[in-house]
Design a protein around this motif. Structure first.
Motif, PDB file in Angstrom:
ATOM      1  N   VAL A  16       0.841  -1.205   0.000  1.00  0.00           N
ATOM      2  CA  VAL A  16       0.000   0.000   0.000  1.00  0.00           C
ATOM      3  C   VAL A  16       0.873   1.252   0.000  1.00  0.00           C
ATOM      4  CG1 VAL A  16      -1.657   1.354   1.342  1.00  0.00           C
ATOM      5  CG2 VAL A  16      -1.969  -1.112   1.100  1.00  0.00           C
ATOM      6  N   ILE A  17       1.902   1.271   0.850  1.00  0.00           N
ATOM      7  CA  ILE A  17       2.799   2.436   0.912  1.00  0.00           C
ATOM      8  C   ILE A  17       3.503   2.626  -0.425  1.00  0.00           C
ATOM      9  CG2 ILE A  17       4.894   3.352   1.979  1.00  0.00           C
ATOM     10  CD1 ILE A  17       3.987   1.933   4.585  1.00  0.00           C
ATOM     11  N   HIS A  18       4.035   1.542  -0.967  1.00  0.00           N
ATOM     12  CA  HIS A  18       4.781   1.624  -2.234  1.00  0.00           C
ATOM     13  C   HIS A  18       3.875   2.076  -3.382  1.00  0.00           C
ATOM     14  CE1 HIS A  18       6.282   0.042  -6.094  1.00  0.00           C
ATOM     15  NE2 HIS A  18       7.457   0.417  -5.623  1.00  0.00           N
ATOM     16  N   ASP A  19       2.756   1.385  -3.567  1.00  0.00           N
ATOM     17  CA  ASP A  19       1.878   1.697  -4.689  1.00  0.00           C
ATOM     18  C   ASP A  19       1.197   3.046  -4.519  1.00  0.00           C
ATOM     19  OD1 ASP A  19       2.649  -0.792  -5.504  1.00  0.00           O
ATOM     20  OD2 ASP A  19       0.656  -1.711  -5.384  1.00  0.00           O
ATOM     21  N   GLY A  20       0.853   3.386  -3.277  1.00  0.00           N
ATOM     22  CA  GLY A  20       0.259   4.695  -3.026  1.00  0.00           C
ATOM     23  C   GLY A  20       1.203   5.814  -3.404  1.00  0.00           C
ATOM     24  N   ASN A  21       2.480   5.656  -3.067  1.00  0.00           N
ATOM     25  CA  ASN A  21       3.475   6.660  -3.427  1.00  0.00           C
ATOM     26  C   ASN A  21       3.710   6.718  -4.922  1.00  0.00           C
ATOM     27  OD1 ASN A  21       4.770   8.272  -1.257  1.00  0.00           O
ATOM     28  ND2 ASN A  21       4.997   6.276  -0.294  1.00  0.00           N
ATOM     29  N   GLU A  22       3.728   5.548  -5.566  1.00  0.00           N
ATOM     30  CA  GLU A  22       3.938   5.507  -7.010  1.00  0.00           C
ATOM     31  C   GLU A  22       2.853   6.287  -7.750  1.00  0.00           C
ATOM     32  OE1 GLU A  22       6.142   3.572  -9.365  1.00  0.00           O
ATOM     33  OE2 GLU A  22       7.421   4.068  -7.647  1.00  0.00           O
ATOM     34  N   LYS A  23       1.610   6.159  -7.281  1.00  0.00           N
ATOM     35  CA  LYS A  23       0.481   6.753  -7.994  1.00  0.00           C
ATOM     36  C   LYS A  23       0.121   8.160  -7.507  1.00  0.00           C
ATOM     37  CE  LYS A  23      -1.645   2.262  -8.964  1.00  0.00           C
ATOM     38  NZ  LYS A  23      -2.839   1.384  -8.795  1.00  0.00           N
ATOM     39  N   TYR A  24       0.254   8.405  -6.211  1.00  0.00           N
ATOM     40  CA  TYR A  24      -0.282   9.649  -5.659  1.00  0.00           C
ATOM     41  C   TYR A  24       0.680  10.385  -4.726  1.00  0.00           C
ATOM     42  CZ  TYR A  24      -4.395   6.961  -7.106  1.00  0.00           C
ATOM     43  OH  TYR A  24      -5.285   6.201  -7.810  1.00  0.00           O
ATOM     44  N   GLY A  25       1.907   9.929  -4.652  1.00  0.00           N
ATOM     45  CA  GLY A  25       2.858  10.486  -3.694  1.00  0.00           C
ATOM     46  C   GLY A  25       3.187  11.953  -3.884  1.00  0.00           C
ATOM     47  N   ASP A  26       2.870  12.495  -5.050  1.00  0.00           N
ATOM     48  CA  ASP A  26       3.148  13.914  -5.278  1.00  0.00           C
ATOM     49  C   ASP A  26       2.045  14.809  -4.741  1.00  0.00           C
ATOM     50  OD1 ASP A  26       1.365  12.950  -7.195  1.00  0.00           O
ATOM     51  OD2 ASP A  26       1.950  14.446  -8.684  1.00  0.00           O
ATOM     52  N   LYS A  27       0.953  14.183  -4.238  1.00  0.00           N
ATOM     53  CA  LYS A  27      -0.179  14.972  -3.760  1.00  0.00           C
ATOM     54  C   LYS A  27      -0.605  14.658  -2.329  1.00  0.00           C
ATOM     55  CE  LYS A  27      -1.151  17.414  -7.469  1.00  0.00           C
ATOM     56  NZ  LYS A  27      -1.120  18.904  -7.458  1.00  0.00           N
ATOM     57  N   VAL A  28      -0.063  13.587  -1.750  1.00  0.00           N
ATOM     58  CA  VAL A  28      -0.444  13.224  -0.387  1.00  0.00           C
ATOM     59  C   VAL A  28       0.760  12.618   0.326  1.00  0.00           C
ATOM     60  CG1 VAL A  28      -1.330  10.978  -1.140  1.00  0.00           C
ATOM     61  CG2 VAL A  28      -2.077  11.916   1.045  1.00  0.00           C
ATOM     62  N   PHE A  29       0.950  12.963   1.587  1.00  0.00           N
ATOM     63  CA  PHE A  29       2.041  12.396   2.375  1.00  0.00           C
ATOM     64  C   PHE A  29       1.623  11.019   2.885  1.00  0.00           C
ATOM     65  CE2 PHE A  29       2.689  17.066   3.271  1.00  0.00           C
ATOM     66  CZ  PHE A  29       3.847  17.187   2.507  1.00  0.00           C
ATOM     67  N   ILE A  30       2.412   9.998   2.563  1.00  0.00           N
ATOM     68  CA  ILE A  30       2.104   8.632   2.975  1.00  0.00           C
ATOM     69  C   ILE A  30       3.205   8.126   3.905  1.00  0.00           C
ATOM     70  CG2 ILE A  30       1.638   6.276   2.196  1.00  0.00           C
ATOM     71  CD1 ILE A  30       0.864   7.485  -0.529  1.00  0.00           C
ATOM     72  N   GLY A  31       2.793   7.640   5.069  1.00  0.00           N
ATOM     73  CA  GLY A  31       3.768   7.141   6.035  1.00  0.00           C
ATOM     74  C   GLY A  31       3.320   5.834   6.643  1.00  0.00           C
ATOM     75  N   VAL A  32       4.041   5.395   7.651  1.00  0.00           N
ATOM     76  CA  VAL A  32       3.792   4.105   8.290  1.00  0.00           C
ATOM     77  C   VAL A  32       3.476   4.316   9.774  1.00  0.00           C
ATOM     78  CG1 VAL A  32       6.250   3.750   8.785  1.00  0.00           C
ATOM     79  CG2 VAL A  32       4.716   1.771   8.641  1.00  0.00           C
ATOM     80  N   GLY A  33       2.581   3.481  10.285  1.00  0.00           N
ATOM     81  CA  GLY A  33       2.242   3.552  11.696  1.00  0.00           C
ATOM     82  C   GLY A  33       2.470   2.230  12.402  1.00  0.00           C
ATOM     83  N   THR A  34       2.372   2.258  13.722  1.00  0.00           N
ATOM     84  CA  THR A  34       2.628   1.084  14.563  1.00  0.00           C
ATOM     85  C   THR A  34       4.030   0.538  14.283  1.00  0.00           C
ATOM     86  OG1 THR A  34       0.254   0.595  14.320  1.00  0.00           O
ATOM     87  CG2 THR A  34       1.564  -0.988  15.544  1.00  0.00           C
ATOM     88  N   VAL A  35       4.994   1.432  14.246  1.00  0.00           N
ATOM     89  CA  VAL A  35       6.401   1.039  14.073  1.00  0.00           C
ATOM     90  C   VAL A  35       6.929   0.602  15.435  1.00  0.00           C
ATOM     91  CG1 VAL A  35       8.713   1.841  13.482  1.00  0.00           C
ATOM     92  CG2 VAL A  35       6.751   2.556  12.098  1.00  0.00           C
ATOM     93  N   LEU A  36       7.163  -0.686  15.577  1.00  0.00           N
ATOM     94  CA  LEU A  36       7.588  -1.249  16.859  1.00  0.00           C
ATOM     95  C   LEU A  36       9.029  -1.723  16.852  1.00  0.00           C
ATOM     96  CD1 LEU A  36       4.397  -3.408  17.593  1.00  0.00           C
ATOM     97  CD2 LEU A  36       4.882  -1.079  18.369  1.00  0.00           C
ATOM     98  N   THR A  37       9.585  -1.945  15.665  1.00  0.00           N
ATOM     99  CA  THR A  37      10.931  -2.510  15.555  1.00  0.00           C
ATOM    100  C   THR A  37      11.752  -1.766  14.505  1.00  0.00           C
ATOM    101  OG1 THR A  37      10.348  -4.080  13.809  1.00  0.00           O
ATOM    102  CG2 THR A  37       9.979  -4.793  16.098  1.00  0.00           C
ATOM    103  N   VAL A  38      13.043  -1.994  14.551  1.00  0.00           N
ATOM    104  CA  VAL A  38      13.931  -1.418  13.533  1.00  0.00           C
ATOM    105  C   VAL A  38      13.563  -1.943  12.152  1.00  0.00           C
ATOM    106  CG1 VAL A  38      16.312  -1.355  12.713  1.00  0.00           C
ATOM    107  CG2 VAL A  38      15.838  -1.022  15.135  1.00  0.00           C
ATOM    108  N   LYS A  39      13.222  -3.220  12.064  1.00  0.00           N
ATOM    109  CA  LYS A  39      12.844  -3.795  10.763  1.00  0.00           C
ATOM    110  C   LYS A  39      11.595  -3.128  10.199  1.00  0.00           C
ATOM    111  CE  LYS A  39      11.918  -8.172   8.366  1.00  0.00           C
ATOM    112  NZ  LYS A  39      12.233  -7.515   7.115  1.00  0.00           N
ATOM    113  N   HIS A  40      10.612  -2.843  11.053  1.00  0.00           N
ATOM    114  CA  HIS A  40       9.440  -2.106  10.597  1.00  0.00           C
ATOM    115  C   HIS A  40       9.868  -0.802   9.928  1.00  0.00           C
ATOM    116  CE1 HIS A  40       6.335  -4.005  13.598  1.00  0.00           C
ATOM    117  NE2 HIS A  40       6.498  -4.736  12.510  1.00  0.00           N
TER     118      HIS A  40
END
Length: 210
Positions: free
Chosen positions: A49-73
């Motif tokens: 979702v993050i990757h494809d959302g940025n590919e298609k709409y990343g120039d118009k909306v800020f997309i980030g990640v939530g519930t980051v619990l680990t370094v790998k996340h």
């Protein structure tokens, strides 16, 4: 991403299907960075979702990640294109290091003044008071007293009824999850209904700017 550009409203997408998430991101892109969207790590396809959302709409909306619990996340989401990251807890030094190296905003969680202060000292761009419905809105102005003006976000239990109160009591940003959209609008991919919910929340931010 610069913290000065971060919008006042963040849509939290937890438990959304891929199609639901991409439709919401598409609609949000029509508002040209007036909202951010957080895709949580406990969605099985959050990286897609993050990757494809940025590919298609990343120039118009800020997309980030939530519930980051680990370094790998953090690492995986940054590779997918996340521009910011949130967590329900305090971030470790390793997570801060990875984020700063990649110019990704950090929004860790905190609940007490000590935790808020600690996270800003470690380099947080914004600190998320969570769960805000438990602490109440008054904590935002109270923290601004001894610490000075701080960038604080209210997350947890925010809805249309209490959003304005949190802004008036000192929250600079709001993160809204299941209360942002009507459940049936999400399930039915009802674009007009989803858009109306966005307008309702944006009207609140406009009212505090007048």
């Amino acid at each position: 991403m610069k913290v000065e550009n971060y919008p006042k409203l963040t849509v939290i997408m937890r438990g959304y299907t891929y199609d639901q998430a991409l439709l919401i991101i598409k609609i949000l892109s029509d508002y040209d960075h007036q909202l951010a969207v957080e895709v949580t790590t406990n969605n099985p396809d959050h990286l897609k979702v993050i990757h494809d959302g940025n590919e298609k709409y990343g120039d118009k909306v800020f997309i980030g990640v939530g519930t980051v619990l680990t370094v790998k996340h953090a690492q995986d989401a940054i590779k997918a294109g996340a521009k910011f990251m949130l967590g329900p807890q305090q971030f470790t030094e390793d997570i801060y290091k990875i984020a700063k190296e990649n110019h990704v905003l950090t929004i860790p969680g905190a609940m007490t003044p000590t935790e808020v202060y600690s996270q800003f000292q470690k380099g947080a761009d914004i600190v998320k008071i969570f769960p805000a419905i438990t602490t109440g809105s008054a904590i935002f102005n109270q923290i601004q007293g001894p610490f000075g003006s701080r960038k604080l976000m209210a997350v947890g239990g925010i809805d249309l009824k209490n959003a304005l109160g949190f802004f008036k009591d000192g929250a600079g940003y709001l993160g809204i999850g299941s209360s942002f959209f009507e459940k049936q609008d999400v399930l039915n991919l009802n674009e007009s209904g989803l858009r109306q919910s966005i307008e309702n929340f944006l009207n609140i931010t406009k009212s505090i700017e007048v």
